[in-house]
Write an enzyme that holds these catalytic residues in place. Structure first.
Site, mmCIF file in Angstrom:
data_model
loop_
_atom_site.group_PDB
_atom_site.id
_atom_site.type_symbol
_atom_site.label_atom_id
_atom_site.label_comp_id
_atom_site.label_asym_id
_atom_site.label_seq_id
_atom_site.Cartn_x
_atom_site.Cartn_y
_atom_site.Cartn_z
ATOM 1 N N TYR A 5 69.377 26.877 -22.499
ATOM 2 C CA TYR A 5 70.076 27.509 -21.389
ATOM 3 C C TYR A 5 69.167 28.525 -20.700
ATOM 4 O O TYR A 5 69.070 28.569 -19.470
ATOM 5 C CB TYR A 5 71.353 28.186 -21.897
ATOM 6 C CG TYR A 5 72.092 28.948 -20.826
ATOM 7 C CD1 TYR A 5 72.866 28.284 -19.883
ATOM 8 C CD2 TYR A 5 72.009 30.328 -20.746
ATOM 9 C CE1 TYR A 5 73.539 28.979 -18.900
ATOM 10 C CE2 TYR A 5 72.668 31.031 -19.772
ATOM 11 C CZ TYR A 5 73.435 30.352 -18.847
ATOM 12 O OH TYR A 5 74.092 31.041 -17.865
ATOM 13 N N LYS A 9 67.562 28.321 -16.850
ATOM 14 C CA LYS A 9 67.735 29.377 -15.848
ATOM 15 C C LYS A 9 66.392 29.767 -15.234
ATOM 16 O O LYS A 9 66.289 29.970 -14.025
ATOM 17 C CB LYS A 9 68.395 30.613 -16.488
ATOM 18 C CG LYS A 9 69.788 30.397 -17.017
ATOM 19 C CD LYS A 9 70.806 30.349 -15.947
ATOM 20 C CE LYS A 9 71.188 31.744 -15.545
ATOM 21 N NZ LYS A 9 72.269 31.804 -14.585
ATOM 22 N N PRO A 32 71.610 39.551 -14.116
ATOM 23 C CA PRO A 32 72.318 40.584 -14.876
ATOM 24 C C PRO A 32 72.122 40.403 -16.371
ATOM 25 O O PRO A 32 71.787 39.318 -16.854
ATOM 26 C CB PRO A 32 73.785 40.343 -14.500
ATOM 27 C CG PRO A 32 73.843 38.892 -14.197
ATOM 28 C CD PRO A 32 72.502 38.525 -13.604
ATOM 29 N N VAL A 35 77.332 40.404 -19.005
ATOM 30 C CA VAL A 35 78.298 40.924 -18.043
ATOM 31 C C VAL A 35 79.622 41.195 -18.754
ATOM 32 O O VAL A 35 80.199 40.300 -19.364
ATOM 33 C CB VAL A 35 78.494 39.939 -16.874
ATOM 34 C CG1 VAL A 35 79.487 40.495 -15.870
ATOM 35 C CG2 VAL A 35 77.153 39.657 -16.192
ATOM 36 N N PHE A 69 72.263 44.705 -27.037
ATOM 37 C CA PHE A 69 73.208 44.371 -25.970
ATOM 38 C C PHE A 69 72.661 44.977 -24.679
ATOM 39 O O PHE A 69 72.629 46.198 -24.525
ATOM 40 C CB PHE A 69 74.601 44.925 -26.265
ATOM 41 C CG PHE A 69 75.408 44.057 -27.172
ATOM 42 C CD1 PHE A 69 76.005 42.907 -26.697
ATOM 43 C CD2 PHE A 69 75.561 44.383 -28.501
ATOM 44 C CE1 PHE A 69 76.741 42.092 -27.530
ATOM 45 C CE2 PHE A 69 76.296 43.584 -29.346
ATOM 46 C CZ PHE A 69 76.888 42.426 -28.858
ATOM 47 N N VAL A 100 71.287 49.612 -22.529
ATOM 48 C CA VAL A 100 70.876 48.785 -23.661
ATOM 49 C C VAL A 100 71.339 49.484 -24.935
ATOM 50 O O VAL A 100 71.054 50.663 -25.133
ATOM 51 C CB VAL A 100 69.342 48.596 -23.705
ATOM 52 C CG1 VAL A 100 68.933 47.801 -24.933
ATOM 53 C CG2 VAL A 100 68.855 47.927 -22.427
#
Length: 121
Positions: A5, A9, A32, A35, A69, A100
């Site tokens: 994936y 992208k 981003p 999200v 994250f 973060v």
């Protein structure tokens, strides 16, 4: 989230920039982090699944490289799109990240907010 994936992208973005350059098109790309924010549909998105896996199992997914994250609110992502559209000088790539956090920090915050909850160690 699977590695393919992420690769797809990157390849899609490269193809879009090449096409835009060859055809005289201005292109702005928003990238981003994870999200977060209000959901508009009854099913969970990938970011919500990442948080739930962390909360319920103490594990992080491939979407959180290195256990980080890298997140942003969906409303800020929408705002960034509007600002880029309205500003004729905007071009290229924009990374949209609010903060973060390391997974252990997320669990620590949740433990403080919900001291009676049984979060994994």
């Amino acid at each position: 989230m699977k590695q393919w994936y992420i690769v797809s992208k990157i390849l899609a973005e490269e193809a879009a920039f090449k096409f835009a350059q060859e055809n005289g098109i201005d292109l702005v790309v928003m990238n981003p982090g994870l999200v977060i924010g209000p959901l508009l549909h009854p099913t969970l998105n990938e970011t919500s699944k990442c948080f739930l896996t962390l909360i319920s199992q103490g594990k992080y997914s491939n979407a959180t490289p290195g256990g980080n994250f890298i997140y942003v609110d969906v409303r800020d992502v929408a705002n960034a799109h509007i600002l880029a559209f309205e500003n004729s000088l905007a071009n290229g790539r924009y990374c949209v990240v609010a903060q973060v956090l390391i997974c252990s920090q997320v669990l620590q915050i949740l433990r403080q907010l919900y001291p009676t909850a049984n979060f994994p160690i």
